[in-house]
Write a protein that holds these residues in place. Sequence first.
Motif, PDB file in Angstrom:
ATOM      1  N   LEU A  75      29.625  47.834  47.725  1.00 14.25           N
ATOM      2  CA  LEU A  75      29.504  48.030  46.175  1.00 14.25           C
ATOM      3  C   LEU A  75      29.070  49.698  45.967  1.00 14.25           C
ATOM      4  CD1 LEU A  75      27.974  45.094  44.607  1.00 14.25           C
ATOM      5  CD2 LEU A  75      29.954  45.341  46.270  1.00 14.25           C
ATOM      6  N   THR A  76      29.928  49.762  45.009  1.00 17.03           N
ATOM      7  CA  THR A  76      29.703  51.337  44.680  1.00 17.03           C
ATOM      8  C   THR A  76      30.008  51.385  43.121  1.00 17.03           C
ATOM      9  OG1 THR A  76      32.385  51.927  44.594  1.00 17.03           O
ATOM     10  CG2 THR A  76      31.360  51.936  46.673  1.00 17.03           C
ATOM     11  N   ASN A  77      29.812  52.593  42.501  1.00 14.46           N
ATOM     12  CA  ASN A  77      30.301  52.986  41.219  1.00 14.46           C
ATOM     13  C   ASN A  77      31.341  53.717  40.890  1.00 14.46           C
ATOM     14  OD1 ASN A  77      29.055  54.967  42.749  1.00 14.46           O
ATOM     15  ND2 ASN A  77      26.843  55.280  40.257  1.00 14.46           N
ATOM     16  N   LEU A  78      32.071  53.746  42.030  1.00 14.36           N
ATOM     17  CA  LEU A  78      33.306  54.971  41.997  1.00 14.36           C
ATOM     18  C   LEU A  78      34.695  53.885  41.507  1.00 14.36           C
ATOM     19  CD1 LEU A  78      34.142  57.554  41.587  1.00 14.36           C
ATOM     20  CD2 LEU A  78      34.834  57.738  44.354  1.00 14.36           C
ATOM     21  N   ALA A  79      35.825  53.368  40.628  1.00 11.68           N
ATOM     22  CA  ALA A  79      36.684  53.093  40.687  1.00 11.68           C
ATOM     23  C   ALA A  79      37.693  54.661  41.771  1.00 11.68           C
ATOM     24  CB  ALA A  79      37.160  53.246  39.186  1.00 11.68           C
ATOM     25  N   GLY A  80      38.138  54.040  42.496  1.00  9.39           N
ATOM     26  CA  GLY A  80      38.887  54.622  44.013  1.00  9.39           C
ATOM     27  C   GLY A  80      37.760  54.516  44.960  1.00  9.39           C
ATOM     28  N   ALA A  81      36.737  54.524  45.135  1.00  9.76           N
ATOM     29  CA  ALA A  81      36.365  54.534  46.440  1.00  9.76           C
ATOM     30  C   ALA A  81      36.977  53.708  47.701  1.00  9.76           C
ATOM     31  CB  ALA A  81      34.972  54.190  45.746  1.00  9.76           C
ATOM     32  N   PHE A 107      25.984  45.996  39.794  1.00 12.87           N
ATOM     33  CA  PHE A 107      27.568  46.165  40.056  1.00 12.87           C
ATOM     34  C   PHE A 107      28.472  46.000  39.392  1.00 12.87           C
ATOM     35  CE2 PHE A 107      25.087  49.222  43.172  1.00 12.87           C
ATOM     36  CZ  PHE A 107      25.432  50.381  43.324  1.00 12.87           C
ATOM     37  N   ALA A 108      29.476  46.548  39.058  1.00 12.66           N
ATOM     38  CA  ALA A 108      30.396  46.142  38.407  1.00 12.66           C
ATOM     39  C   ALA A 108      31.249  45.260  40.037  1.00 12.66           C
ATOM     40  CB  ALA A 108      31.591  46.989  37.865  1.00 12.66           C
ATOM     41  N   ILE A 109      31.814  44.537  39.731  1.00 16.29           N
ATOM     42  CA  ILE A 109      32.288  44.000  41.374  1.00 16.29           C
ATOM     43  C   ILE A 109      33.666  43.536  41.187  1.00 16.29           C
ATOM     44  CG2 ILE A 109      30.536  42.666  42.214  1.00 16.29           C
ATOM     45  CD1 ILE A 109      31.483  40.066  41.253  1.00 16.29           C
ATOM     46  N   ARG A 147      37.619  36.792  31.872  1.00 16.27           N
ATOM     47  CA  ARG A 147      36.155  37.235  32.768  1.00 16.27           C
ATOM     48  C   ARG A 147      36.110  36.291  34.149  1.00 16.27           C
ATOM     49  NH1 ARG A 147      31.076  39.320  29.014  1.00 16.27           N
ATOM     50  NH2 ARG A 147      31.937  40.984  28.328  1.00 16.27           N
ATOM     51  N   THR A 148      37.274  35.413  34.476  1.00 13.74           N
ATOM     52  CA  THR A 148      37.099  34.301  35.149  1.00 13.74           C
ATOM     53  C   THR A 148      38.038  35.241  36.300  1.00 13.74           C
ATOM     54  OG1 THR A 148      39.263  33.144  34.659  1.00 13.74           O
ATOM     55  CG2 THR A 148      37.010  32.331  34.481  1.00 13.74           C
ATOM     56  N   ALA A 149      38.653  36.350  35.933  1.00 15.95           N
ATOM     57  CA  ALA A 149      39.038  37.239  37.037  1.00 15.95           C
ATOM     58  C   ALA A 149      38.908  38.502  37.670  1.00 15.95           C
ATOM     59  CB  ALA A 149      40.998  37.713  36.130  1.00 15.95           C
ATOM     60  N   SER A 150      37.578  39.123  36.752  1.00 13.93           N
ATOM     61  CA  SER A 150      37.592  40.053  36.475  1.00 13.93           C
ATOM     62  C   SER A 150      36.171  40.356  36.093  1.00 13.93           C
ATOM     63  CB  SER A 150      38.438  40.578  36.427  1.00 13.93           C
ATOM     64  OG  SER A 150      39.673  41.200  36.207  1.00 13.93           O
ATOM     65  N   GLY A 151      35.481  39.702  35.281  1.00 12.90           N
ATOM     66  CA  GLY A 151      34.202  39.903  34.152  1.00 12.90           C
ATOM     67  C   GLY A 151      32.669  40.145  35.513  1.00 12.90           C
ATOM     68  N   LEU A 152      32.738  39.422  36.127  1.00 10.94           N
ATOM     69  CA  LEU A 152      31.073  39.993  36.989  1.00 10.94           C
ATOM     70  C   LEU A 152      30.196  40.753  36.936  1.00 10.94           C
ATOM     71  CD1 LEU A 152      31.003  36.405  39.353  1.00 10.94           C
ATOM     72  CD2 LEU A 152      29.507  37.379  37.422  1.00 10.94           C
ATOM     73  N   ASN A 153      28.989  41.222  37.374  1.00 11.63           N
ATOM     74  CA  ASN A 153      28.472  42.054  37.915  1.00 11.63           C
ATOM     75  C   ASN A 153      27.488  41.718  39.040  1.00 11.63           C
ATOM     76  OD1 ASN A 153      29.748  44.286  35.575  1.00 11.63           O
ATOM     77  ND2 ASN A 153      28.964  42.424  35.107  1.00 11.63           N
ATOM     78  N   SER A 154      26.731  42.315  39.696  1.00 10.15           N
ATOM     79  CA  SER A 154      26.330  41.631  40.692  1.00 10.15           C
ATOM     80  C   SER A 154      25.169  43.170  41.837  1.00 10.15           C
ATOM     81  CB  SER A 154      26.678  40.629  41.781  1.00 10.15           C
ATOM     82  OG  SER A 154      25.968  39.731  42.206  1.00 10.15           O
ATOM     83  N   THR A 155      24.358  42.374  42.858  1.00 15.61           N
ATOM     84  CA  THR A 155      23.689  43.284  43.493  1.00 15.61           C
ATOM     85  C   THR A 155      24.633  42.843  46.136  1.00 15.61           C
ATOM     86  OG1 THR A 155      22.027  41.586  44.151  1.00 15.61           O
ATOM     87  CG2 THR A 155      22.291  43.451  42.011  1.00 15.61           C
ATOM     88  N   ALA A 156      24.793  43.113  45.982  1.00 14.18           N
ATOM     89  CA  ALA A 156      24.749  43.313  47.867  1.00 14.18           C
ATOM     90  C   ALA A 156      23.958  41.643  47.782  1.00 14.18           C
ATOM     91  CB  ALA A 156      24.664  44.841  48.627  1.00 14.18           C
ATOM     92  N   GLU A 157      22.896  42.142  47.541  1.00 10.58           N
ATOM     93  CA  GLU A 157      21.671  41.115  48.008  1.00 10.58           C
ATOM     94  C   GLU A 157      22.320  39.257  47.096  1.00 10.58           C
ATOM     95  OE1 GLU A 157      16.468  39.966  48.762  1.00 10.58           O
ATOM     96  OE2 GLU A 157      17.905  41.302  46.559  1.00 10.58           O
ATOM     97  N   ASP A 158      22.783  39.545  46.159  1.00  9.44           N
ATOM     98  CA  ASP A 158      23.421  38.469  45.629  1.00  9.44           C
ATOM     99  C   ASP A 158      24.279  37.819  46.230  1.00  9.44           C
ATOM    100  OD1 ASP A 158      21.016  38.660  43.703  1.00  9.44           O
ATOM    101  OD2 ASP A 158      21.811  38.564  42.017  1.00  9.44           O
ATOM    102  N   LEU A 159      25.957  38.463  46.521  1.00  5.08           N
ATOM    103  CA  LEU A 159      26.100  38.532  47.089  1.00  5.08           C
ATOM    104  C   LEU A 159      26.987  37.794  48.467  1.00  5.08           C
ATOM    105  CD1 LEU A 159      28.901  41.495  45.488  1.00  5.08           C
ATOM    106  CD2 LEU A 159      28.859  39.321  44.805  1.00  5.08           C
ATOM    107  N   ALA A 160      25.364  38.540  49.063  1.00  2.00           N
ATOM    108  CA  ALA A 160      25.125  38.252  50.682  1.00  2.00           C
ATOM    109  C   ALA A 160      24.558  36.938  50.018  1.00  2.00           C
ATOM    110  CB  ALA A 160      23.628  39.213  51.135  1.00  2.00           C
ATOM    111  N   ASN A 161      23.528  36.328  49.766  1.00  2.00           N
ATOM    112  CA  ASN A 161      23.182  35.061  49.785  1.00  2.00           C
ATOM    113  C   ASN A 161      24.299  33.992  49.501  1.00  2.00           C
ATOM    114  OD1 ASN A 161      20.593  35.420  50.362  1.00  2.00           O
ATOM    115  ND2 ASN A 161      19.940  36.496  47.823  1.00  2.00           N
TER     116      ASN A 161
END
Length: 469
Positions: free
Chosen positions: A328-334, A64-66, A242-256
């Motif tokens: 993480l969601t795939n909806l802008a405005g969630a 997901f885009a974060i 990209r230091t402000a907004s460029g990363l994409n990840s998973t919930a598992e990666d972020l948890a780790n």
Amino acid sequence: MTGAIFRLSAQEKQLESFLKQEMKERRIPGLQVAVVSKGKIVLLKSYGIGNLQDSIPVKNQSIFAINSCTKAFTGVAIMQLAEEGKIDLNAPISHYLDSLPVNWQPIKIKQLLTHVSGLPNLLNLLNPATNGLTGFANEEALWAKVKTMPMESKTGEQFSYNQTNYALLGKLIDKFSGQPFDAFFRERQFNVAKMKRTVFADSRDVIPHMTQTYKYVSFIDGQRLKEDKLINNYAEFPLFRRTASGLNSTAEDLANWIIALQKGALLKTRDAINTLWTTGSYNNGKATQWALGWMAKPRQKHRAVIATGGGRSAFFVYPDDDLAIVVLTNLAGAYPEDFIDEIAGFYHPEIPAYDPISALRMKLKGQGFENTLLAYNELKKKNTSFNPSEADLNDWAYRMLSNKQMREAVEIFKLITLLYPDSWNAYDSYGEALLKYGNKQEAIQMYRKSVELNPNNNGGKKVLERLLK
């Protein structure tokens, strides 16, 4: 041999029901959630659809885009350089970067991290539809223009969520890490935390297992639609952003990553982590809304530090409870940040009650927003320390406004003026909401009050002039 049968506990069933209800109400196609407790991932779940075009479900491996959650990683990178003595958080950026405008030179690194620099915002120069470099030949041309723009405010006086801050921090990381920031992040954070699916990218990149991001719109090609339409979300993040907004990840990666941070694998000392999660200060000594790349949520109990991104992704860390939640969601405005405290409540029931916004939101879900003041008074009577900040209320109301929850937003903006009657910004925001709600005459009254309290509110003056024509 039959496969093992896994049964959800009563708590997990209740949480799953809660998440599915939030997805339904917010029209979220797909969602991932991870819960970290006492240094371990105790819940990792995926729900819904990651790609509606082909009915591809969200899996735990889906990326997901974060978005602006990236800023938390930038905060860690800057702290790593500070721990090594390569930079001083309280030093002016002119000690480290050359060719800066005179007004930029005294700004401290910490003031960039906490968004009180007063710098002009480079985002205002980018393509409003894509955030790309359209109109500029290259990054150098953009920076040349930004440097000619006036300051937004005096440094240290006002909060302004500003992408120029983190673009400059990227330049610091490039220079003092001795490598491009993306390589530094990968070596010192992703690899250490075993983040196998975390990558810098935007809509122009082809990423395996990447979810499609969506948003609802009410206008297309200048025409108002009869009802909102779900469309593909497209966004560009030029390298310098990209230091402000460029990363994409998973919930598992972020948890780790959160586990690695708390266990000292990313920063060497507990003091460094405490500094990372401590707010900055304005010139008058009051605390800022932000710590170093993170937002801080000080509370009577169960304090939180959080990161949010694009209205679609968020993670909260509760340091005193050894708990963290990633959604993480795939909806802008969630806006998952609105219900993460409630998720935390399934693990520590007190947590939502000690966040004023969560407590008020939960009460209004039952009583209705037309009873906002009554609900506030009931919560205040029950707990005299119940004191939602102007900034938190304002942020929440604007999130609802962006999701066309006009009536609900108007009620919260009205509450802000009652709780903070000396705030010019409270009346300005209330006026804006009333105008969008179709109440022109009352909006005029609010803008007049705002300008009366702050004669330098030029934005409010311009709106008044337009409304009084």
